[in-house]
Design a protein around this motif. Structure first.
Motif, PDB file in Angstrom:
ATOM      1  N   MET A  95       0.850  -1.198   0.000  1.00 34.76           N
ATOM      2  CA  MET A  95       0.000   0.000   0.000  1.00 34.76           C
ATOM      3  C   MET A  95       0.881   1.243   0.000  1.00 34.76           C
ATOM      4  O   MET A  95       1.756   1.394   0.830  1.00 34.76           O
ATOM      5  N   THR A  96       0.617   2.156  -0.961  1.00 36.23           N
ATOM      6  CA  THR A  96       1.393   3.376  -1.080  1.00 36.23           C
ATOM      7  C   THR A  96       0.528   4.564  -0.714  1.00 36.23           C
ATOM      8  O   THR A  96      -0.488   4.818  -1.361  1.00 36.23           O
TER       9      THR A  96
ATOM     10  N   ARG B  88      -0.465   8.503  -0.387  1.00 33.74           N
ATOM     11  CA  ARG B  88      -0.220   9.728  -1.136  1.00 33.74           C
ATOM     12  C   ARG B  88      -0.254  10.902  -0.173  1.00 33.74           C
ATOM     13  O   ARG B  88      -0.956  10.876   0.832  1.00 33.74           O
TER      14      ARG B  88
ATOM     15  N   GLU C 169      -8.375   6.256  -1.383  1.00 33.71           N
ATOM     16  CA  GLU C 169      -7.299   6.522  -2.353  1.00 33.71           C
ATOM     17  C   GLU C 169      -6.015   6.927  -1.636  1.00 33.71           C
ATOM     18  O   GLU C 169      -4.913   6.547  -2.044  1.00 33.71           O
TER      19      GLU C 169
ATOM     20  N   CYS D  29      -5.003   5.868   1.056  1.00 31.77           N
ATOM     21  CA  CYS D  29      -4.416   4.629   1.585  1.00 31.77           C
ATOM     22  C   CYS D  29      -4.099   3.607   0.495  1.00 31.77           C
ATOM     23  O   CYS D  29      -3.797   2.448   0.792  1.00 31.77           O
ATOM     24  N   GLY D  30      -4.184   4.030  -0.769  1.00 29.38           N
ATOM     25  CA  GLY D  30      -3.762   3.168  -1.866  1.00 29.38           C
ATOM     26  C   GLY D  30      -4.851   2.328  -2.485  1.00 29.38           C
ATOM     27  O   GLY D  30      -4.559   1.408  -3.258  1.00 29.38           O
TER      28      GLY D  30
END
Length: 351
Positions: A1-2, A4, A120, A122-123
């Motif tokens: 998980m990327t 932002r 979003e 949290c990916g």
């Protein structure tokens, strides 16, 4: 998980064309449109150890729907062994003015925008269906009496036919089997279908200046008793027939036919108001409808009635009639709002 750094998501408000009140019964149809006013939610990292929620509506107007939206995304992530970091969530709404709501589905819109932005961040990119389901689970935790029509319009945009699921049942499904299981399971009664906009007609929206709530009006003792009566069954049957006929009119581009169904919906709501004693038709909403009828249009309250907004459909070429309607609305204490239907929203990629 990327994660932002900043995510901004919008969700439009809504108006009911036909089917309100009846739509709270699972599987009963309605027609809604998204409008070109929205709620904007911006999510970024919190500079503190806790999630911070800021709103341009002021502390007294901070909605529990924002917290519920964050919580439902957190539950989904927790099922995957993940957690939401501390967030700063900023809410800006064009569905209010000076802290007063217009009756355009602000609770649904802020829930949808918050779920989308937090997910979003949290990916997660959600399909419309999953965004709707998460948002409905969030709003139903606060009050399961609402149909979720506002959530559907804020999710899909444009014009939609909508049938509600059994909200108590889907809440129990999420509680017993988890949020992810609830996203993937069938929801009996639920249907969302896109519709074309009316052909040859223009939409006019008038605001009475009074707030109202479908859930609170529909939960009065008189209404609770009436819901078990024969007249309730007749109202739901009439509303269902009106919605089906209105869908046919929209699909075939039959403008006069659609006006007839809006008038039928108004009469059905007036009968409901008389029998259940809800106070749907205020002085201003009655004037709104009568003025529209006098210039050849069709009008009705949109949503709960008892305040908030009403809508009118008129021949798009009848410019003098439209101008006359706005003048007479203003004289009757109804404020014309520069609101138009919003376009359909693009589909996001599923998780």
């Amino acid at each position: 998980m990327t994660a932002r750094r900043t995510v901004v998501r919008r969700a439009p408000g809504k108006l009911f064309l036909v089917g309100e009140y009846a739509v709270v019964e699972p599987g009963t149809p309605s027609i809604l449109m998204a409008v070109d006013r929205d709620v904007v939610v911006t999510v970024s990292h919190s500079e503190t150890a806790d999630t911070v929620i800021a709103s341009d509506l002021g502390p007294r107007r901070r909605s529990p729907h924002v917290a519920a939206a964050i919580e439902i995304v957190g539950r989904l992530l927790a099922e995957h062994g993940l957690r939401i970091p501390a967030l700063r969530v900023a809410v800006s709404s064009r569905l209010h003015e000076d802290g007063r709501k217009f009756g355009l589905g602000s609770s649904g819109a802020v829930t949808v925008a918050t779920v989308a932005a937090v997910a979003e961040f949290c990916g997660l990119l959600l399909s419309h269906d999953h965004l709707f389901r998460l948002s409905l689970l969030a709003t139903a935790q606060i009050d399961a009496r609402g149909s979720g029509g506002d959530v559907a319009a804020s999710t899909w945009g444009g014009w939609i036919a909508y049938r509600a699921p059994d909200r108590a049942r889907v809440l129990e499904l999420a509680r017993r089997q988890g949020v992810r299981a609830a996203l993937l399971a069938p929801w009996t009664g639920l249907e969302v279908r896109r519709l074309p906009p009316p052909r040859g007609l223009t939409l006019e929206v008038g605001w009475t200046g009074r707030p109202a709530s479908t859930a609170s009006l529909a939960s009065t003792p008189h209404h609770r008793t009436w819901r078990h009566s024969a007249s309730h069954g007749r109202f739901v049957e009439t509303s269902t027939d009106v919605v089906h006929a209105a869908i046919d009119a929209l699909t075939t581009g039959d403008g006069p036919g659609l006006l007839r169904q809006v008038r039928r919906a108004r009469r059905a709501l007036a009968q409901l108001d008389q029998e259940a004693g809800l106070g749907i038709f205020t002085t201003e909403l009655t004037a709104l409808c009568e003025v529209a009828e006098s210039v050849g249009g069709a009008a009705k309250p949109s949503g709960a009635g008892g305040g908030d907004c009403g809508l009118a459909l008129l021949d798009a070429r009848a410019h003098p009639d439209i101008a006359h309607l706005r003048e007479r609305w203003t004289a009757a204490g109804v404020r014309p709002l520069p609101i138009r239907p919003a376009t359909e929203r693009n589909e996001e990629r599923p998780v």
